[in-house]
Scaffold this motif. Structure first.
Motif, short mmCIF file in Angstrom:
data_model
loop_
_atom_site.label_atom_id
_atom_site.label_comp_id
_atom_site.label_asym_id
_atom_site.label_seq_id
_atom_site.Cartn_x
_atom_site.Cartn_y
_atom_site.Cartn_z
N ALA A 422 -3.54 10.25 3.13
CA ALA A 422 -3.63 8.98 2.40
C ALA A 422 -2.27 8.33 2.28
O ALA A 422 -2.13 7.10 2.38
CB ALA A 422 -4.24 9.23 1.02
N ASN A 423 -1.25 9.14 2.07
CA ASN A 423 0.10 8.59 1.95
C ASN A 423 0.58 8.02 3.29
O ASN A 423 1.23 6.96 3.34
CB ASN A 423 1.05 9.69 1.47
CG ASN A 423 2.35 9.14 0.93
OD1 ASN A 423 2.34 8.16 0.17
ND2 ASN A 423 3.46 9.75 1.28
N ARG A 426 -1.10 4.71 3.82
CA ARG A 426 -0.51 3.68 2.96
C ARG A 426 0.75 3.10 3.59
O ARG A 426 0.97 1.88 3.57
CB ARG A 426 -0.20 4.29 1.59
CG ARG A 426 0.30 3.29 0.56
CD ARG A 426 0.29 3.93 -0.82
NE ARG A 426 1.21 5.07 -0.89
CZ ARG A 426 2.49 4.95 -1.22
NH1 ARG A 426 3.02 3.77 -1.49
NH2 ARG A 426 3.25 6.04 -1.28
N LYS A 429 -0.23 0.96 6.68
CA LYS A 429 -0.74 -0.36 6.29
C LYS A 429 0.41 -1.32 6.03
O LYS A 429 0.39 -2.49 6.46
CB LYS A 429 -1.60 -0.25 5.03
CG LYS A 429 -3.00 0.29 5.28
CD LYS A 429 -3.79 0.30 3.98
CE LYS A 429 -5.22 0.76 4.21
NZ LYS A 429 -6.00 0.78 2.93
N ALA A 430 1.44 -0.83 5.32
CA ALA A 430 2.60 -1.68 5.05
C ALA A 430 3.36 -1.99 6.33
O ALA A 430 3.86 -3.12 6.52
CB ALA A 430 3.52 -0.98 4.05
N ASN A 450 -9.13 5.01 7.39
CA ASN A 450 -9.15 5.02 5.92
C ASN A 450 -10.56 5.32 5.40
O ASN A 450 -10.73 6.05 4.42
CB ASN A 450 -8.66 3.68 5.39
CG ASN A 450 -8.30 3.74 3.92
OD1 ASN A 450 -7.72 4.73 3.44
ND2 ASN A 450 -8.64 2.70 3.18
#
Length: 530
Positions: A422-423, A426, A429-430, A450
């Motif tokens: 998940a990290n 994240r 995505k950025a 995701n």
């Protein structure tokens, strides 16, 4: 009075606490010879009877002020001819620790005050029932013991206030020392048996692990989900029980020094001589930064030499104690962060109880990548308290709980991997938003990853939407195992059929889950490489 003055009758105060002399203050019968009696009185006299009190003879103590107070008389537990006496002369301004021993039934005496401080009033003396050389005294400033019959005295400091101990008793069955203070309650030293061997260990100047008392196997009661008496308030005081489990006592005479400690010791010598201190060099300073401090570890193993648990101990010179709570290591992932606040009902992570049986413990020092054993291993028993349900199979219970623990550990590890994934998503995505050349397919594939991650989390932990609304939901892999841990680890009963079935279902579902998780991480790594 002390200045040889005679005062007016109107100046008398608290005469009820004054000696009237010829009053017996202590009496002791020899445990070895029936009818051999010793008495002490408030006028400094000791009397001896060898016929059960029919006849008495007076015994003179050497260099004791006249009319001193005999605080205690103790006949030896080992020798019919030996007796101990402690004398108090503080009412004459003399605070010297008068302690005497006779080896001929009071016909002659020798001082065994040894190296006690000169201003230490002694109230009581006891002799160990196993080691005749081990003596204990209660004094005005705490408790001392002597491993060599009064040649040297060592103060028991840890956990004991500096206050008068007016009486002490030795519990012969459990080898405990109980001290009664003047106004500060009772204090207990659990299992002082290691002090019987301390003299030899100190003389050998070696690190040593002492014999271990057998441990009782049970589930400690914790009312209101917290230790102690959390619902009773501060006015209801109850002292702590001894540490649960097996208590290990060890002595450290020699601890490896770090490079920094060696340098600082050398610099201290030069500084005391007012000499210049040379620069140690960059390589040595770098070595100091990378070097770990030595650690003391104790390894518990079962009767088949299978390692069960590492226990961390204090690593300073001297006598130390640490306990094993009879449990396996917790299955939770290691975390090095500490919360700013922890409620009293939230305890540390724990594993299940190990099975009753024979165990051994070894002492190690870990330093600079080496693990060196210290002293001899000690064997001990873990014995079940006989108040369980008839038919309970302790070995089978421990095996089932061990299987549950291992499954829980693997589930926790998988959960941590999901968190790492998940990290990573994240951050990706950025990163996409900062990549003008990112294609629509990259956005779609990342969204699919995701969604797949959310499905994996649901399989492992359950439906988060329903859980948030407190709605019933199908059991997850983790919840099945968690229910068994919560319902079974705090008991010594055989697992129920439901509990066994829950673990069986969770194991089957988790085996499938691990395969899907492996495929997912392959897809995630392929996306990162794209």
């Amino acid at each position: 009075t002390l200045d040889n003055r005679v005062w007016s009758v109107d100046a008398l105060y608290d005469t009820g606490a004054m000696s009237k002399y010829a009053t017996l203050t202590s009496i002791s019968e020899s445990p070895v010879v029936e009818g051999l009696l010793y008495t002490g009185s408030d006028d400094g006299l000791v009397h001896v009877s060898e016929d059960g009190g029919q006849n008495w003879r007076r015994s003179a103590l050497p260099k004791v002020p006249a009319r001193s107070f005999i605080n205690d008389v103790e006949a030896s537990n080992h020798d019919s001819n030996s007796v101990f006496v402690v004398v108090d002369a503080h009412k004459f301004g003399d605070y010297y620790p008068y302690i005497f021993m006779s080896n001929d039934r009071g016909r002659s005496w020798k001082s065994i005050s040894g190296d006690l401080p000169d201003d230490t009033i002694v109230w009581v003396i006891k002799q160990d029932h196993i080691d005749e050389n081990l003596l204990f005294i209660g004094t005005e400033y705490g408790i001392y013991f002597s491993p060599n019959k009064g040649v040297n005295w060592i103060k028991l400091n840890t956990g004991v206030p500096t206050i008068a101990f007016r009486d002490i008793e030795l519990h012969q069955r459990d080898h405990d020392l109980v001290g009664a203070t003047f106004g500060r309650g009772f204090y207990v030293l659990d299992d002082y048996s290691s002090l019987r061997d301390i003299n030899g260990v100190i003389n050998e100047k070696a690190n040593a692990l002492f014999a271990v008392r057998d441990a009782w196997w049970y589930v400690p009661n914790e009312p209101m989900q917290a230790k102690g008496m959390p619902s009773q308030g501060t006015t209801s005081f109850v002292a702590e029980n001894p540490p649960f489990g097996a208590v290990f006592t060890y002595y450290l005479n020699d601890i490896p020094e770090t490079s920094k400690e060696v340098r600082q010791k050398s610099e201290k010598t030069l500084r005391e001589k007012n000499a210049s201190i040379p620069f140690p060099g960059w390589e040595n300073l770098q070595l100091e930064l990378s070097e770990d401090d030595p650690k003391v570890l104790l390894l518990v193993s079962d009767e088949n030499n299978n390692p069960v648990r590492w226990i961390k101990g204090a690593s300073k010179k001297g006598l130390h104690r640490v306990n094993w709570d009879l449990k396996l290591a917790a299955p939770n992932p290691i975390t090095l962060t500490q919360p700013a606040f922890k409620p009293p009902w939230v305890g540390d992570a724990e594993g299940p109880l190990a099975a009753p049986g024979t165990y051994k413990v070894e002492l190690f020092i870990a330093h600079n990548g080496t693990l060196q054993t210290q002293g001899e291993p000690q064997e001990f028993m873990v014995k079940a308290v006989s108040n369980t349900t008839p038919g309970a199979d302790f070995k089978a219970i421990a095996e089932f709980q061990g299987e549950t623990r291992e499954l829980s550990r693997q589930i926790s590890s998988a959960g941590r991997k999901l968190g790492e994934a998940a990290n990573r998503i994240r951050f990706m995505k950025a990163a996409l938003l900062e990549t003008p050349k990112a294609t629509e397919k990259l956005f779609k594939d990342l969204n699919d990853l995701n969604q797949q991650l959310a499905e994996l989390r649901m399989r492992l932990y359950g439906d988060p939407a329903r859980q948030r609304m407190n709605e019933a939901t199908s059991p997850s892999i983790q919840s099945r195992v968690g229910q068994v841990i919560y319902g079974h680890w705090a008991t010594r009963q055989n697992p129920t059929e439901t509990q066994k079935r829950n673990i069986e279902i969770a194991r089957d579902e988790f085996d499938t889950f691990k395969g899907d998780l492996s495929i997912y991480f392959n897809d995630l790594e392929a996306y990162e490489a794209a």
